[in-house]
Design a protein around this motif. Sequence first.
Motif, PDB file in Angstrom:
ATOM      1  N   VAL A  99      -9.281 -12.163 -10.648  1.00 57.91           N
ATOM      2  CA  VAL A  99      -8.055 -11.362 -10.697  1.00 57.91           C
ATOM      3  C   VAL A  99      -7.660 -11.080 -12.145  1.00 57.91           C
ATOM      4  O   VAL A  99      -7.277  -9.957 -12.487  1.00 57.91           O
ATOM      5  CB  VAL A  99      -6.915 -12.057  -9.932  1.00 57.91           C
ATOM      6  CG1 VAL A  99      -5.600 -11.294 -10.110  1.00 57.91           C
ATOM      7  CG2 VAL A  99      -7.261 -12.173  -8.447  1.00 57.91           C
ATOM      8  N   ASN A 100      -7.768 -12.083 -13.008  1.00 54.37           N
ATOM      9  CA  ASN A 100      -7.430 -11.895 -14.422  1.00 54.37           C
ATOM     10  C   ASN A 100      -8.339 -10.850 -15.068  1.00 54.37           C
ATOM     11  O   ASN A 100      -7.879  -9.995 -15.835  1.00 54.37           O
ATOM     12  CB  ASN A 100      -7.540 -13.217 -15.180  1.00 54.37           C
ATOM     13  CG  ASN A 100      -6.496 -14.218 -14.751  1.00 54.37           C
ATOM     14  OD1 ASN A 100      -5.443 -13.840 -14.234  1.00 54.37           O
ATOM     15  ND2 ASN A 100      -6.757 -15.494 -14.957  1.00 54.37           N
ATOM     16  N   LEU A 101      -9.629 -10.920 -14.758  1.00 53.14           N
ATOM     17  CA  LEU A 101     -10.565  -9.950 -15.309  1.00 53.14           C
ATOM     18  C   LEU A 101     -10.251  -8.541 -14.799  1.00 53.14           C
ATOM     19  O   LEU A 101     -10.249  -7.571 -15.567  1.00 53.14           O
ATOM     20  CB  LEU A 101     -12.001 -10.345 -14.940  1.00 53.14           C
ATOM     21  CG  LEU A 101     -13.098  -9.363 -15.353  1.00 53.14           C
ATOM     22  CD1 LEU A 101     -13.094  -9.133 -16.859  1.00 53.14           C
ATOM     23  CD2 LEU A 101     -14.471  -9.878 -14.905  1.00 53.14           C
ATOM     24  N   PHE A 102      -9.993  -8.436 -13.518  1.00 50.96           N
ATOM     25  CA  PHE A 102      -9.655  -7.145 -12.917  1.00 50.96           C
ATOM     26  C   PHE A 102      -8.424  -6.538 -13.592  1.00 50.96           C
ATOM     27  O   PHE A 102      -8.398  -5.342 -13.933  1.00 50.96           O
ATOM     28  CB  PHE A 102      -9.414  -7.342 -11.421  1.00 50.96           C
ATOM     29  CG  PHE A 102      -9.091  -6.094 -10.651  1.00 50.96           C
ATOM     30  CD1 PHE A 102      -9.903  -4.986 -10.711  1.00 50.96           C
ATOM     31  CD2 PHE A 102      -7.971  -6.051  -9.840  1.00 50.96           C
ATOM     32  CE1 PHE A 102      -9.609  -3.836  -9.986  1.00 50.96           C
ATOM     33  CE2 PHE A 102      -7.664  -4.910  -9.113  1.00 50.96           C
ATOM     34  CZ  PHE A 102      -8.489  -3.800  -9.182  1.00 50.96           C
TER      35      PHE A 102
ATOM     36  N   THR B 286      -3.861   1.691  -7.878  1.00 48.25           N
ATOM     37  CA  THR B 286      -3.043   1.797  -6.661  1.00 48.25           C
ATOM     38  C   THR B 286      -3.786   1.263  -5.430  1.00 48.25           C
ATOM     39  O   THR B 286      -3.396   1.551  -4.298  1.00 48.25           O
ATOM     40  CB  THR B 286      -2.635   3.265  -6.421  1.00 48.25           C
ATOM     41  OG1 THR B 286      -3.813   4.081  -6.346  1.00 48.25           O
ATOM     42  CG2 THR B 286      -1.734   3.765  -7.541  1.00 48.25           C
ATOM     43  N   THR B 287      -4.845   0.516  -5.677  1.00 50.38           N
ATOM     44  CA  THR B 287      -5.654  -0.025  -4.577  1.00 50.38           C
ATOM     45  C   THR B 287      -5.428  -1.527  -4.443  1.00 50.38           C
ATOM     46  O   THR B 287      -5.499  -2.263  -5.419  1.00 50.38           O
ATOM     47  CB  THR B 287      -7.155   0.234  -4.823  1.00 50.38           C
ATOM     48  OG1 THR B 287      -7.378   1.638  -4.949  1.00 50.38           O
ATOM     49  CG2 THR B 287      -7.990  -0.309  -3.671  1.00 50.38           C
ATOM     50  N   LYS B 288      -5.147  -1.971  -3.241  1.00 47.16           N
ATOM     51  CA  LYS B 288      -4.984  -3.405  -2.987  1.00 47.16           C
ATOM     52  C   LYS B 288      -6.319  -3.980  -2.533  1.00 47.16           C
ATOM     53  O   LYS B 288      -6.948  -3.462  -1.606  1.00 47.16           O
ATOM     54  CB  LYS B 288      -3.917  -3.645  -1.916  1.00 47.16           C
ATOM     55  CG  LYS B 288      -2.503  -3.311  -2.365  1.00 47.16           C
ATOM     56  CD  LYS B 288      -1.488  -3.677  -1.297  1.00 47.16           C
ATOM     57  CE  LYS B 288      -0.073  -3.380  -1.766  1.00 47.16           C
ATOM     58  NZ  LYS B 288       0.940  -3.744  -0.732  1.00 47.16           N
ATOM     59  N   ILE B 289      -6.740  -5.052  -3.192  1.00 48.68           N
ATOM     60  CA  ILE B 289      -8.000  -5.704  -2.812  1.00 48.68           C
ATOM     61  C   ILE B 289      -7.922  -7.178  -3.166  1.00 48.68           C
ATOM     62  O   ILE B 289      -7.332  -7.556  -4.185  1.00 48.68           O
ATOM     63  CB  ILE B 289      -9.200  -5.025  -3.520  1.00 48.68           C
ATOM     64  CG1 ILE B 289     -10.514  -5.512  -2.916  1.00 48.68           C
ATOM     65  CG2 ILE B 289      -9.154  -5.235  -5.018  1.00 48.68           C
ATOM     66  CD1 ILE B 289     -11.709  -4.658  -3.291  1.00 48.68           C
ATOM     67  N   ASN B 290      -8.469  -8.007  -2.318  1.00 50.86           N
ATOM     68  CA  ASN B 290      -8.450  -9.453  -2.541  1.00 50.86           C
ATOM     69  C   ASN B 290      -9.743  -9.897  -3.217  1.00 50.86           C
ATOM     70  O   ASN B 290     -10.807  -9.851  -2.613  1.00 50.86           O
ATOM     71  CB  ASN B 290      -8.278 -10.189  -1.205  1.00 50.86           C
ATOM     72  CG  ASN B 290      -8.351 -11.702  -1.377  1.00 50.86           C
ATOM     73  OD1 ASN B 290      -8.092 -12.230  -2.462  1.00 50.86           O
ATOM     74  ND2 ASN B 290      -8.699 -12.400  -0.312  1.00 50.86           N
ATOM     75  N   LEU B 291      -9.633 -10.314  -4.482  1.00 50.37           N
ATOM     76  CA  LEU B 291     -10.799 -10.770  -5.241  1.00 50.37           C
ATOM     77  C   LEU B 291     -10.790 -12.280  -5.473  1.00 50.37           C
ATOM     78  O   LEU B 291     -11.773 -12.820  -5.961  1.00 50.37           O
ATOM     79  CB  LEU B 291     -10.833 -10.077  -6.609  1.00 50.37           C
ATOM     80  CG  LEU B 291     -10.794  -8.549  -6.629  1.00 50.37           C
ATOM     81  CD1 LEU B 291     -10.824  -8.047  -8.069  1.00 50.37           C
ATOM     82  CD2 LEU B 291     -11.960  -7.968  -5.851  1.00 50.37           C
ATOM     83  N   HIS B 292      -9.712 -12.945  -5.138  1.00 47.76           N
ATOM     84  CA  HIS B 292      -9.541 -14.351  -5.505  1.00 47.76           C
ATOM     85  C   HIS B 292     -10.577 -15.238  -4.820  1.00 47.76           C
ATOM     86  O   HIS B 292     -10.712 -15.238  -3.593  1.00 47.76           O
ATOM     87  CB  HIS B 292      -8.136 -14.817  -5.141  1.00 47.76           C
ATOM     88  CG  HIS B 292      -7.827 -16.206  -5.587  1.00 47.76           C
ATOM     89  ND1 HIS B 292      -7.968 -16.623  -6.898  1.00 47.76           N
ATOM     90  CD2 HIS B 292      -7.412 -17.307  -4.905  1.00 47.76           C
ATOM     91  CE1 HIS B 292      -7.629 -17.885  -6.999  1.00 47.76           C
ATOM     92  NE2 HIS B 292      -7.294 -18.325  -5.800  1.00 47.76           N
TER      93      HIS B 292
END
Length: 235
Positions: A181-184, A220-226
């Motif tokens: 998430v931090n990288l994103f 504006t895109t929601k995505i779960n990377l965690h």
Amino acid sequence: MNNTGTLYLIPVTLGETPINQVIPEFNFQLINEIDTYIVENIKTARRFLKRSGITIPIVDLTFYELNKRTQLEDLASFMKPLLAGKNVGVLSEAGCPGVADPGAEIVDMAQQRDIKVVPLVGPSSILLSLMASGFNGQSFCFNGYLPKEQKERVAKLKELERRVYNQKQTQLFIETPFRNVNLFEDVLKNLNDNTKLCIAIDITLPTEQIITKSVIDWKTTKINLHKRPCIFLIG
């Protein structure tokens, strides 16, 4: 006459993927002919071999562990079975050994001793993500992990973006899953809005997502990377 064994580089699934979906039948046959392995993690290797239907009892297998804790002087002992004529397999925790995973040191030692090295077919997250990204597959660079410190990481991201524009070269990089998430966020805050970003998540798993968008559209895109295994590509 060279009576040494052969070093087989055996790809491993990228998670709990149905094993027949990504591993060829030939690999399963070979696994049942080898009883000595150089592995990144013994527990993971045993689990993969069991899933592969190995018929040799696990207790009869010999494992040498190769990871960041392995001492350089230990590597020479890993070569002894090969020099004695025994075939040896190399297994990383996931994907292809020697590519973004341990194994290159052993391969180098084998090459120096004229030991035959055979890479087997199997899943590579680097190639699979590149194939699905829509980016330049003629010229690309895998950069591994970016710096942990944010200032250095941002500087590296901007350098990679310059390569994309100046050299027309696709740039791939990864992060420890809990820092995805931090990288994103750093990508979205610091790269050009028109730069294209592909995120490949859970490759070969039922939850796989491989999505390419411009940076401005990602905002504006929601995505779960965690805590999900990802590869990031810019192109």
